[in-house]
Design a protein around this motif. Structure first.
Motif, PDB file in Angstrom:
ATOM      1  N   ARG A   1       0.816  -1.213   0.000  1.00 17.16           N
ATOM      2  CA  ARG A   1       0.000   0.000   0.000  1.00 17.16           C
ATOM      3  C   ARG A   1       0.849   1.262   0.000  1.00 17.16           C
ATOM      4  O   ARG A   1       0.472   2.272  -0.566  1.00 17.16           O
ATOM      5  N   ILE A   2       1.970   1.233   0.661  1.00 17.93           N
ATOM      6  CA  ILE A   2       2.850   2.400   0.711  1.00 17.93           C
ATOM      7  C   ILE A   2       3.829   2.279  -0.449  1.00 17.93           C
ATOM      8  O   ILE A   2       4.649   1.368  -0.492  1.00 17.93           O
ATOM      9  N   THR A   3       3.717   3.195  -1.407  1.00 13.27           N
ATOM     10  CA  THR A   3       4.579   3.122  -2.585  1.00 13.27           C
ATOM     11  C   THR A   3       5.502   4.320  -2.720  1.00 13.27           C
ATOM     12  O   THR A   3       6.549   4.219  -3.313  1.00 13.27           O
ATOM     13  N   GLU A   4       5.104   5.463  -2.177  1.00 13.60           N
ATOM     14  CA  GLU A   4       5.931   6.667  -2.294  1.00 13.60           C
ATOM     15  C   GLU A   4       6.069   7.326  -0.927  1.00 13.60           C
ATOM     16  O   GLU A   4       5.138   7.345  -0.147  1.00 13.60           O
ATOM     17  N   ILE A   5       7.225   7.880  -0.692  1.00 11.46           N
ATOM     18  CA  ILE A   5       7.495   8.610   0.540  1.00 11.46           C
ATOM     19  C   ILE A   5       7.676  10.074   0.157  1.00 11.46           C
ATOM     20  O   ILE A   5       8.533  10.414  -0.652  1.00 11.46           O
ATOM     21  N   SER A   6       6.836  10.945   0.749  1.00 10.31           N
ATOM     22  CA  SER A   6       6.907  12.375   0.457  1.00 10.31           C
ATOM     23  C   SER A   6       8.201  12.961   0.996  1.00 10.31           C
ATOM     24  O   SER A   6       8.725  12.517   2.012  1.00 10.31           O
ATOM     25  N   ASN A   7       8.668  13.979   0.341  1.00 12.43           N
ATOM     26  CA  ASN A   7       9.892  14.640   0.767  1.00 12.43           C
ATOM     27  C   ASN A   7       9.597  16.073   1.199  1.00 12.43           C
ATOM     28  O   ASN A   7      10.357  16.980   0.915  1.00 12.43           O
ATOM     29  N   GLU A   8       8.462  16.275   1.872  1.00 13.36           N
ATOM     30  CA  GLU A   8       8.088  17.598   2.372  1.00 13.36           C
ATOM     31  C   GLU A   8       8.929  17.977   3.577  1.00 13.36           C
ATOM     32  O   GLU A   8       9.500  17.119   4.235  1.00 13.36           O
ATOM     33  N   LYS A   9       8.939  19.272   3.878  1.00 15.40           N
ATOM     34  CA  LYS A   9       9.621  19.724   5.082  1.00 15.40           C
ATOM     35  C   LYS A   9       8.887  19.145   6.289  1.00 15.40           C
ATOM     36  O   LYS A   9       7.689  19.355   6.460  1.00 15.40           O
ATOM     37  N   PRO A  10       9.577  18.421   7.136  1.00 12.22           N
ATOM     38  CA  PRO A  10       8.907  17.737   8.239  1.00 12.22           C
ATOM     39  C   PRO A  10       8.623  18.639   9.438  1.00 12.22           C
ATOM     40  O   PRO A  10       9.246  19.681   9.630  1.00 12.22           O
ATOM     41  N   VAL A  11       7.661  18.195  10.221  1.00  9.12           N
ATOM     42  CA  VAL A  11       7.355  18.775  11.523  1.00  9.12           C
ATOM     43  C   VAL A  11       7.725  17.704  12.540  1.00  9.12           C
ATOM     44  O   VAL A  11       7.302  16.557  12.413  1.00  9.12           O
ATOM     45  N   ARG A  12       8.512  18.045  13.515  1.00 10.36           N
ATOM     46  CA  ARG A  12       8.990  17.051  14.474  1.00 10.36           C
ATOM     47  C   ARG A  12       7.887  16.703  15.472  1.00 10.36           C
ATOM     48  O   ARG A  12       7.277  17.568  16.075  1.00 10.36           O
ATOM     49  N   VAL A  13       7.666  15.395  15.617  1.00 10.42           N
ATOM     50  CA  VAL A  13       6.695  14.858  16.558  1.00 10.42           C
ATOM     51  C   VAL A  13       7.341  13.650  17.227  1.00 10.42           C
ATOM     52  O   VAL A  13       7.975  12.840  16.560  1.00 10.42           O
ATOM     53  N   THR A  14       7.169  13.534  18.519  1.00  8.68           N
ATOM     54  CA  THR A  14       7.668  12.371  19.236  1.00  8.68           C
ATOM     55  C   THR A  14       6.499  11.425  19.466  1.00  8.68           C
ATOM     56  O   THR A  14       5.450  11.841  19.944  1.00  8.68           O
ATOM     57  N   VAL A  15       6.700  10.165  19.119  1.00  7.02           N
ATOM     58  CA  VAL A  15       5.632   9.175  19.229  1.00  7.02           C
ATOM     59  C   VAL A  15       6.138   7.991  20.027  1.00  7.02           C
ATOM     60  O   VAL A  15       7.236   7.493  19.781  1.00  7.02           O
ATOM     61  N   GLU A  16       5.326   7.549  20.972  1.00  2.00           N
ATOM     62  CA  GLU A  16       5.619   6.303  21.676  1.00  2.00           C
ATOM     63  C   GLU A  16       4.666   5.260  21.151  1.00  2.00           C
ATOM     64  O   GLU A  16       3.484   5.529  20.952  1.00  2.00           O
ATOM     65  N   MET A  17       5.204   4.067  20.890  1.00  3.19           N
ATOM     66  CA  MET A  17       4.362   2.986  20.384  1.00  3.19           C
ATOM     67  C   MET A  17       4.801   1.686  21.034  1.00  3.19           C
ATOM     68  O   MET A  17       5.948   1.559  21.461  1.00  3.19           O
ATOM     69  N   PRO A  18       3.887   0.741  21.071  1.00  6.76           N
ATOM     70  CA  PRO A  18       4.264  -0.566  21.617  1.00  6.76           C
ATOM     71  C   PRO A  18       5.377  -1.198  20.776  1.00  6.76           C
ATOM     72  O   PRO A  18       5.456  -0.977  19.560  1.00  6.76           O
ATOM     73  N   ALA A  19       6.202  -1.979  21.415  1.00 10.17           N
ATOM     74  CA  ALA A  19       7.315  -2.637  20.726  1.00 10.17           C
ATOM     75  C   ALA A  19       6.811  -3.515  19.586  1.00 10.17           C
ATOM     76  O   ALA A  19       7.447  -3.586  18.528  1.00 10.17           O
ATOM     77  N   SER A  20       5.664  -4.149  19.761  1.00 11.40           N
ATOM     78  CA  SER A  20       5.129  -5.021  18.711  1.00 11.40           C
ATOM     79  C   SER A  20       4.778  -4.220  17.464  1.00 11.40           C
ATOM     80  O   SER A  20       4.989  -4.689  16.340  1.00 11.40           O
ATOM     81  N   VAL A  21       4.269  -3.005  17.631  1.00  7.86           N
ATOM     82  CA  VAL A  21       3.951  -2.149  16.485  1.00  7.86           C
ATOM     83  C   VAL A  21       5.241  -1.735  15.781  1.00  7.86           C
ATOM     84  O   VAL A  21       5.324  -1.761  14.553  1.00  7.86           O
ATOM     85  N   TYR A  22       6.254  -1.396  16.556  1.00  9.04           N
ATOM     86  CA  TYR A  22       7.531  -1.017  15.947  1.00  9.04           C
ATOM     87  C   TYR A  22       8.166  -2.186  15.200  1.00  9.04           C
ATOM     88  O   TYR A  22       8.727  -2.011  14.124  1.00  9.04           O
ATOM     89  N   ARG A  23       8.053  -3.391  15.753  1.00 12.09           N
ATOM     90  CA  ARG A  23       8.588  -4.563  15.052  1.00 12.09           C
ATOM     91  C   ARG A  23       7.882  -4.748  13.717  1.00 12.09           C
ATOM     92  O   ARG A  23       8.518  -5.013  12.696  1.00 12.09           O
TER      93      ARG A  23
END
Length: 75
Positions: A5-27
């Motif tokens: 489903r993910i085919t392209e990654i945008s190269n826009e100027k980013p906004v920094r956000v810190t996200v915490e996620m469960p280890a299983s989601v990160y895996r």
């Protein structure tokens, strides 16, 4: 597995956000990045997938899109 489903990654100027996620989601996110790298030949990191995944999710939520159209039209 023909198309991800993910085919392209945008190269826009980013906004920094810190996200915490469960280890299983990160895996799973790391595994998805590995699949993109293998299947599509892109060199991306798990962090680069977060925004496109959220964007695809938002754009697939019909109730939210209707709400958004209605509230953007209001003064």
């Amino acid at each position: 597995m023909n198309t991800l489903r993910i085919t392209e990654i945008s190269n826009e100027k980013p906004v920094r956000v810190t996200v915490e996620m469960p280890a299983s989601v990160y895996r799973n996110l790391s595994s998805y990045a590995q699949a993109v790298n293998t299947i599509q030949g892109h060199e991306i990191t798990p962090q680069q997938l977060i925004c496109p995944m959220i964007e695809k999710f938002i754009l697939s939520d019909r109730v939210f899109l209707r709400w958004l159209r209605k509230n953007r039209a209001s003064p």
